[in-house]
Enzyme design. Structure first.
Site, PDB file in Angstrom:
ATOM      1  CB  CYS A 133      15.812   3.076   2.694  1.00 60.75           C
ATOM      2  SG  CYS A 133      17.502   2.793   2.155  1.00 60.75           S
ATOM      3  CG  HIS A 176      14.594  -0.010  -2.348  1.00 60.92           C
ATOM      4  ND1 HIS A 176      13.761   0.821  -1.627  1.00 60.92           N
ATOM      5  CD2 HIS A 176      15.801   0.049  -1.712  1.00 60.92           C
ATOM      6  CE1 HIS A 176      14.441   1.350  -0.612  1.00 60.92           C
ATOM      7  NE2 HIS A 176      15.684   0.898  -0.643  1.00 60.92           N
ATOM      8  CD  GLU A 177      17.728  -3.376  -1.662  1.00 59.12           C
ATOM      9  OE1 GLU A 177      18.841  -2.832  -1.497  1.00 59.12           O
ATOM     10  OE2 GLU A 177      16.757  -3.168  -0.902  1.00 59.12           O
ATOM     11  CG  HIS A 180      20.318   1.259  -2.336  1.00 60.46           C
ATOM     12  ND1 HIS A 180      20.420   2.518  -1.792  1.00 60.46           N
ATOM     13  CD2 HIS A 180      19.345   0.628  -1.626  1.00 60.46           C
ATOM     14  CE1 HIS A 180      19.552   2.642  -0.798  1.00 60.46           C
ATOM     15  NE2 HIS A 180      18.878   1.518  -0.674  1.00 60.46           N
TER      16      HIS A 180
HETATM   17 ZN   LIG Z   1      17.355   1.136   0.603  1.00 56.09          ZN
END
Ligand SMILES: [Zn+2]
Length: 206
Positions: A133, A176-177, A180
Protein backbone atom coordinates in the site's frame (compact mmCIF):
# COMPACT_ATOMS: atom_id res chain seq x y z
CA UNK A 1 -7.07 26.66 0.29
CA UNK A 2 -8.38 23.17 1.00
CA UNK A 3 -6.29 20.06 0.47
CA UNK A 4 -8.46 19.10 -2.49
CA UNK A 5 -8.15 22.56 -4.07
CA UNK A 6 -4.37 22.27 -3.88
CA UNK A 7 -4.36 18.78 -5.38
CA UNK A 8 -6.46 19.76 -8.39
CA UNK A 9 -4.47 22.84 -9.43
CA UNK A 10 -3.67 22.56 -13.14
CA UNK A 11 0.07 22.69 -12.44
CA UNK A 12 0.04 20.07 -9.69
CA UNK A 13 1.10 16.48 -10.20
CA UNK A 14 0.24 14.20 -7.29
CA UNK A 15 3.39 12.72 -5.76
CA UNK A 16 4.42 10.75 -2.68
CA UNK A 17 4.33 13.89 -0.50
CA UNK A 18 0.59 14.14 -1.08
CA UNK A 19 0.01 10.61 0.19
CA UNK A 20 -0.65 10.25 3.91
CA UNK A 21 0.75 7.24 5.77
CA UNK A 22 -0.64 4.83 8.33
CA UNK A 23 -1.23 6.52 11.67
CA UNK A 24 -3.05 9.41 10.04
CA UNK A 25 -6.67 9.25 11.27
CA UNK A 26 -8.11 10.00 7.80
CA UNK A 27 -7.08 6.48 6.77
CA UNK A 28 -9.38 5.13 9.49
CA UNK A 29 -12.37 7.32 8.69
CA UNK A 30 -15.31 6.32 6.49
CA UNK A 31 -15.20 8.57 3.43
CA UNK A 32 -18.20 10.69 2.54
CA UNK A 33 -20.33 9.78 -0.45
CA UNK A 34 -19.55 12.07 -3.35
CA UNK A 35 -22.39 14.42 -4.27
CA UNK A 36 -24.14 13.88 -7.61
CA UNK A 37 -24.08 15.29 -10.17
CA UNK A 38 -20.30 15.23 -9.79
CA UNK A 39 -18.60 18.55 -9.09
CA UNK A 40 -15.72 19.69 -11.30
CA UNK A 41 -13.49 19.39 -8.21
CA UNK A 42 -14.32 15.72 -7.77
CA UNK A 43 -14.00 14.96 -11.50
CA UNK A 44 -10.58 16.62 -11.66
CA UNK A 45 -9.37 14.89 -8.49
CA UNK A 46 -10.30 11.52 -10.00
CA UNK A 47 -8.38 12.36 -13.16
CA UNK A 48 -5.35 13.48 -11.14
CA UNK A 49 -5.42 10.22 -9.20
CA UNK A 50 -5.43 8.17 -12.40
CA UNK A 51 -2.63 10.36 -13.77
CA UNK A 52 -0.60 9.62 -10.63
CA UNK A 53 -0.98 5.87 -11.22
CA UNK A 54 0.07 6.28 -14.86
CA UNK A 55 3.15 8.27 -13.80
CA UNK A 56 3.97 5.76 -11.08
CA UNK A 57 4.08 2.97 -13.68
CA UNK A 58 6.14 4.97 -16.18
CA UNK A 59 9.86 4.23 -15.72
CA UNK A 60 10.97 7.78 -16.60
CA UNK A 61 8.30 9.71 -14.69
CA UNK A 62 8.41 7.49 -11.60
CA UNK A 63 12.19 7.88 -11.38
CA UNK A 64 12.03 11.64 -11.92
CA UNK A 65 9.22 12.12 -9.39
CA UNK A 66 10.41 9.49 -6.90
CA UNK A 67 7.16 7.53 -7.06
CA UNK A 68 6.43 4.05 -5.79
CA UNK A 69 4.59 2.06 -8.42
CA UNK A 70 0.88 1.68 -7.75
CA UNK A 71 -2.18 0.09 -9.36
CA UNK A 72 -4.74 1.79 -7.16
CA UNK A 73 -5.28 4.97 -5.15
CA UNK A 74 -8.15 6.14 -2.97
CA UNK A 75 -8.97 9.76 -2.08
CA UNK A 76 -8.55 9.19 1.69
CA UNK A 77 -4.87 8.41 0.96
CA UNK A 78 -4.63 12.05 -0.16
CA UNK A 79 -6.30 13.19 3.08
CA UNK A 80 -9.56 13.76 1.19
CA UNK A 81 -12.19 11.72 3.01
CA UNK A 82 -14.43 10.92 0.05
CA UNK A 83 -15.47 7.78 -1.80
CA UNK A 84 -13.31 8.28 -4.88
CA UNK A 85 -10.95 5.60 -6.16
CA UNK A 86 -8.74 5.14 -9.22
CA UNK A 87 -7.41 1.82 -10.51
CA UNK A 88 -4.89 1.21 -13.27
CA UNK A 89 -4.00 -2.45 -13.69
CA UNK A 90 -1.71 -3.33 -16.61
CA UNK A 91 -2.60 -6.45 -18.55
CA UNK A 92 -0.23 -9.37 -18.24
CA UNK A 93 1.09 -10.56 -21.60
CA UNK A 94 2.83 -13.81 -22.50
CA UNK A 95 5.32 -12.01 -24.73
CA UNK A 96 6.32 -8.56 -25.95
CA UNK A 97 4.84 -9.47 -29.30
CA UNK A 98 1.49 -10.22 -27.73
CA UNK A 99 1.67 -6.92 -25.81
CA UNK A 100 2.28 -4.97 -29.03
CA UNK A 101 -0.62 -6.66 -30.80
CA UNK A 102 -3.09 -5.96 -28.02
CA UNK A 103 -5.14 -2.80 -28.38
CA UNK A 104 -5.80 -2.46 -24.65
CA UNK A 105 -2.80 -2.23 -22.30
CA UNK A 106 -4.86 -2.32 -19.10
CA UNK A 107 -7.21 -4.90 -17.68
CA UNK A 108 -8.65 -2.13 -15.51
CA UNK A 109 -8.31 1.65 -16.01
CA UNK A 110 -11.04 3.41 -14.13
CA UNK A 111 -12.15 6.15 -11.77
CA UNK A 112 -15.03 5.13 -9.53
CA UNK A 113 -17.25 7.34 -7.36
CA UNK A 114 -19.23 5.89 -4.45
CA UNK A 115 -18.10 2.36 -5.35
CA UNK A 116 -19.62 -0.40 -3.26
CA UNK A 117 -19.73 -4.18 -3.31
CA UNK A 118 -23.32 -5.25 -4.01
CA UNK A 119 -22.69 -9.01 -4.38
CA UNK A 120 -19.80 -11.37 -3.83
CA UNK A 121 -18.80 -15.01 -4.09
CA UNK A 122 -18.81 -17.32 -1.12
CA UNK A 123 -15.29 -18.26 -2.15
CA UNK A 124 -12.45 -16.18 -0.74
CA UNK A 125 -9.18 -15.35 -2.47
CA UNK A 126 -5.82 -13.81 -1.70
CA UNK A 127 -2.80 -12.71 -3.69
CA UNK A 128 0.06 -15.20 -3.38
CA UNK A 129 2.55 -12.41 -2.75
CA UNK A 130 0.38 -10.52 -0.27
CA UNK A 131 -0.42 -6.84 -0.71
CA UNK A 132 1.32 -3.52 -0.38
CA UNK A 133 0.00 0.00 0.00
CA UNK A 134 1.32 3.44 -0.87
CA UNK A 135 0.27 4.53 2.63
CA UNK A 136 2.24 1.74 4.33
CA UNK A 137 6.05 2.04 4.26
CA UNK A 138 6.74 -1.49 5.46
CA UNK A 139 6.17 -5.05 4.37
CA UNK A 140 3.27 -6.79 6.06
CA UNK A 141 3.45 -10.45 4.98
CA UNK A 142 0.43 -12.72 4.86
CA UNK A 143 -2.63 -13.57 2.83
CA UNK A 144 -5.08 -10.67 2.62
CA UNK A 145 -8.38 -12.55 2.57
CA UNK A 146 -10.91 -11.04 0.17
CA UNK A 147 -13.88 -12.13 -1.94
CA UNK A 148 -12.80 -14.13 -5.00
CA UNK A 149 -15.48 -12.45 -7.16
CA UNK A 150 -17.37 -9.23 -6.62
CA UNK A 151 -20.06 -7.14 -8.27
CA UNK A 152 -19.40 -3.43 -7.86
CA UNK A 153 -21.86 -0.57 -8.31
CA UNK A 154 -20.37 2.88 -8.85
CA UNK A 155 -20.71 6.13 -10.74
CA UNK A 156 -18.24 6.79 -13.54
CA UNK A 157 -16.57 10.11 -14.35
CA UNK A 158 -19.61 11.12 -16.42
CA UNK A 159 -21.84 10.56 -13.43
CA UNK A 160 -23.42 7.47 -15.01
CA UNK A 161 -24.25 4.51 -12.83
CA UNK A 162 -22.24 1.40 -13.70
CA UNK A 163 -22.15 -2.20 -12.56
CA UNK A 164 -18.98 -4.28 -12.96
CA UNK A 165 -18.23 -7.91 -12.21
CA UNK A 166 -14.63 -8.64 -11.30
CA UNK A 167 -12.49 -11.63 -10.46
CA UNK A 168 -8.80 -12.38 -10.09
CA UNK A 169 -6.25 -9.62 -9.54
CA UNK A 170 -8.61 -6.82 -10.64
CA UNK A 171 -11.10 -7.86 -7.96
CA UNK A 172 -8.37 -7.72 -5.31
CA UNK A 173 -7.25 -4.23 -6.36
CA UNK A 174 -10.75 -2.75 -6.34
CA UNK A 175 -11.54 -4.31 -2.96
CA UNK A 176 -8.29 -2.84 -1.53
CA UNK A 177 -9.29 0.63 -2.75
CA UNK A 178 -12.93 0.39 -1.65
CA UNK A 179 -11.61 -0.63 1.77
CA UNK A 180 -9.69 2.66 1.93
CA UNK A 181 -12.94 4.57 1.47
CA UNK A 182 -14.28 2.69 4.49
CA UNK A 183 -11.30 3.17 6.80
CA UNK A 184 -9.99 -0.38 6.36
CA UNK A 185 -6.29 -1.21 5.82
CA UNK A 186 -5.18 -4.34 3.93
CA UNK A 187 -3.52 -5.85 7.00
CA UNK A 188 -6.85 -5.81 8.85
CA UNK A 189 -7.71 -8.77 6.61
CA UNK A 190 -4.61 -10.84 7.45
CA UNK A 191 -5.07 -13.55 10.07
CA UNK A 192 -2.82 -12.24 12.82
CA UNK A 193 -2.27 -15.62 14.48
CA UNK A 194 -1.60 -17.46 11.21
CA UNK A 195 -0.90 -15.02 8.36
CA UNK A 196 -0.52 -17.77 5.74
CA UNK A 197 -3.51 -19.88 6.75
CA UNK A 198 -5.47 -21.15 3.74
CA UNK A 199 -9.13 -21.56 4.58
CA UNK A 200 -11.10 -24.31 2.84
CA UNK A 201 -11.49 -23.48 -0.83
CA UNK A 202 -9.61 -20.19 -0.69
CA UNK A 203 -8.18 -19.26 -4.06
CA UNK A 204 -4.53 -18.18 -4.14
CA UNK A 205 -3.92 -15.80 -7.04
CA UNK A 206 -0.39 -16.05 -8.49
ZN1 LIG B 1 -3.66 1.02 -0.06
Amino acid sequence: MSIQENLIKASHLIDMDDIIREGNPTLRAVGADVALPLSDEDIILGEKMLEFLRNSQDPVMSEKMGLRGGVGLAAPQLDVSKKIIACLVPKEFESEEAAEKANEAYSLATIMYNAKIVAHSVQDAALADGEGCLSVDRDVPGYVVRHARVTIDYFDRNGDKQRLKLKGYDAMVVQHEIDHTNGIMFYDRIDEANPFAIKDGMLIIE
